[in-house]
Design an enzyme around this catalytic site. Sequence first.
Site, PDB file in Angstrom:
ATOM      1  N   HIS A   1      45.650 108.515   0.433  1.00 20.85           N
ATOM      2  CA  HIS A   1      44.871 107.607  -0.423  1.00 20.85           C
ATOM      3  C   HIS A   1      43.942 106.774   0.444  1.00 20.85           C
ATOM      4  O   HIS A   1      44.223 106.531   1.615  1.00 20.85           O
ATOM      5  CB  HIS A   1      45.780 106.700  -1.260  1.00 20.85           C
ATOM      6  CG  HIS A   1      46.787 105.934  -0.447  1.00 20.85           C
ATOM      7  ND1 HIS A   1      47.984 106.488  -0.049  1.00 20.85           N
ATOM      8  CD2 HIS A   1      46.767 104.680   0.057  1.00 20.85           C
ATOM      9  CE1 HIS A   1      48.667 105.597   0.664  1.00 20.85           C
ATOM     10  NE2 HIS A   1      47.950 104.493   0.749  1.00 20.85           N
TER      11      HIS A   1
ATOM     12  N   HIS B   1      42.104 103.050   0.487  1.00 20.05           N
ATOM     13  CA  HIS B   1      42.001 101.714  -0.101  1.00 20.05           C
ATOM     14  C   HIS B   1      40.529 101.316  -0.133  1.00 20.05           C
ATOM     15  O   HIS B   1      39.832 101.466   0.880  1.00 20.05           O
ATOM     16  CB  HIS B   1      42.707 100.667   0.766  1.00 20.05           C
ATOM     17  CG  HIS B   1      44.180 100.883   0.931  1.00 20.05           C
ATOM     18  ND1 HIS B   1      45.114 100.129   0.260  1.00 20.05           N
ATOM     19  CD2 HIS B   1      44.888 101.748   1.695  1.00 20.05           C
ATOM     20  CE1 HIS B   1      46.332 100.519   0.616  1.00 20.05           C
ATOM     21  NE2 HIS B   1      46.221 101.502   1.487  1.00 20.05           N
TER      22      HIS B   1
HETATM   23  P1  5GP Z   1      49.689 102.373   2.214  1.00 22.95           P
HETATM   24  O1  5GP Z   1      50.390 101.244   2.934  1.00 22.95           O
HETATM   25  O2  5GP Z   1      50.582 103.586   2.069  1.00 22.95           O
HETATM   26  O3  5GP Z   1      48.350 102.708   2.774  1.00 22.95           O
HETATM   27  O4  5GP Z   1      49.365 101.803   0.788  1.00 22.95           O
HETATM   28  C1  5GP Z   1      50.155 101.960  -0.334  1.00 22.95           C
HETATM   29  C2  5GP Z   1      49.597 101.009  -1.372  1.00 22.95           C
HETATM   30  O5  5GP Z   1      50.033 101.465  -2.642  1.00 22.95           O
HETATM   31  C3  5GP Z   1      50.071  99.569  -1.218  1.00 22.95           C
HETATM   32  O6  5GP Z   1      48.931  98.752  -1.127  1.00 22.95           O
HETATM   33  C4  5GP Z   1      50.857  99.297  -2.496  1.00 22.95           C
HETATM   34  O7  5GP Z   1      50.609  98.008  -2.990  1.00 22.95           O
HETATM   35  C5  5GP Z   1      50.348 100.355  -3.445  1.00 22.95           C
HETATM   36  N1  5GP Z   1      51.321 100.839  -4.407  1.00 22.95           N
HETATM   37  C6  5GP Z   1      52.583 101.271  -4.132  1.00 22.95           C
HETATM   38  N2  5GP Z   1      53.182 101.690  -5.262  1.00 22.95           N
HETATM   39  C7  5GP Z   1      52.274 101.547  -6.260  1.00 22.95           C
HETATM   40  C8  5GP Z   1      52.307 101.820  -7.652  1.00 22.95           C
HETATM   41  O8  5GP Z   1      53.307 102.261  -8.213  1.00 22.95           O
HETATM   42  N3  5GP Z   1      51.182 101.552  -8.361  1.00 22.95           N
HETATM   43  C9  5GP Z   1      50.062 101.045  -7.777  1.00 22.95           C
HETATM   44  N4  5GP Z   1      49.002 100.816  -8.563  1.00 22.95           N
HETATM   45  N5  5GP Z   1      49.995 100.768  -6.465  1.00 22.95           N
HETATM   46  C10 5GP Z   1      51.089 101.001  -5.714  1.00 22.95           C
END
Ligand code: 5GP
Length: 297
Positions: free
Chosen positions: A260, A262
């Site tokens: 993903h 951001h």
């Molecule tokens: P990472 O740290 O893996 O780059 O980012 C994961 C992101 O996904 C985090 O910012 C977290 O807040 C978001 N996130 C995790 N679970 C969910 C979810 O169930 N729904 C949404 N909308 N965001 C999520």
Amino acid sequence: MYKRQAVNALVFLYLEVAGSSEDAYFMYTKGAMLKAAVMEDGEYYRLLTAMFMHFGISHLVNNMIVLFALGDNLERALGHVKYLILYLFSGIGANWISMMIGNKDPMVVSAGASGAIFGVIGGLFYAVAVNKGRLEDLQTKQLAVMIVLSLYMGLTSSGVDNADCIFCKIANGEIPSATIYEDEDFRVILDLGPASRGHALILPKEHFKDVCELDEKVAARVLPLAAKIGAAMKEALGCAGFNLVQNNGAEAGQTVFHFHVHVIPRYAGGPEMVTWEPGKMASEELAETAARIEAAL
Ligand code: 5GP
Ligand code: ZN
């Protein structure tokens, strides 16, 4: 002897009636192993419940045949109680070990009696050793052949591990989300724990663990889409700029192992983020580091 097979089969029947034993998310809701759920939410019961659950009929049948072939002699040699303790201890232990060692993807749902089977094999070796190379009518050589055959069957059975993740469910609309954009390849949603107002996540509908796994079509579309989302944020939210952040690997801060990007709106006067202390590096060290990476490309 047949009690464990009966329990496994009944659990399987229940799962098939209530949902599908091949749906990883459903299996997760019913108690299958998920490293993230055990480690982060303390759901330790999964170490036990997962060992009675199987993905699909062939996974169940393979494991039950193996258990039957190997466990029968051992249960008579050990007695029911000791055998049961060995069975449960091995199943839980194997789930624990597979969770703790290696780089197990925290979002992979897994289940099955394989751990218990490894324990039974260990128990067989022990019983044969104690009985000076024999167990009932069984000799060490025959035992070895049985174990190899059983393991081959067990390990070639499909669906022992079944990957799935929350972002797959969200991207494909199975779990509702605050969606701001959708097309055939992507869904863009708002982050549930936003760094700033409007923080969005670009999710491909197909599962890729990280940027290294991305296919070319999706990769080619991600940046233009990020630019489009960022421009819309500036217009709609009045942010002064935006950051694209993309984490790969737990050490890099990745918590959901579905690729993903951001898109984080940045407002004038807002807090600092995505920042670091610039270090120092001697020019030889810079050159050596550059040469190493270059050589690996
Ligand atoms: P990472 O740290 O893996 O780059 O980012 C994961 C992101 O996904 C985090 O910012 C977290 O807040 C978001 N996130 C995790 N679970 C969910 C979810 O169930 N729904 C949404 N909308 N965001 C999520
Ligand atoms: Zn996924």
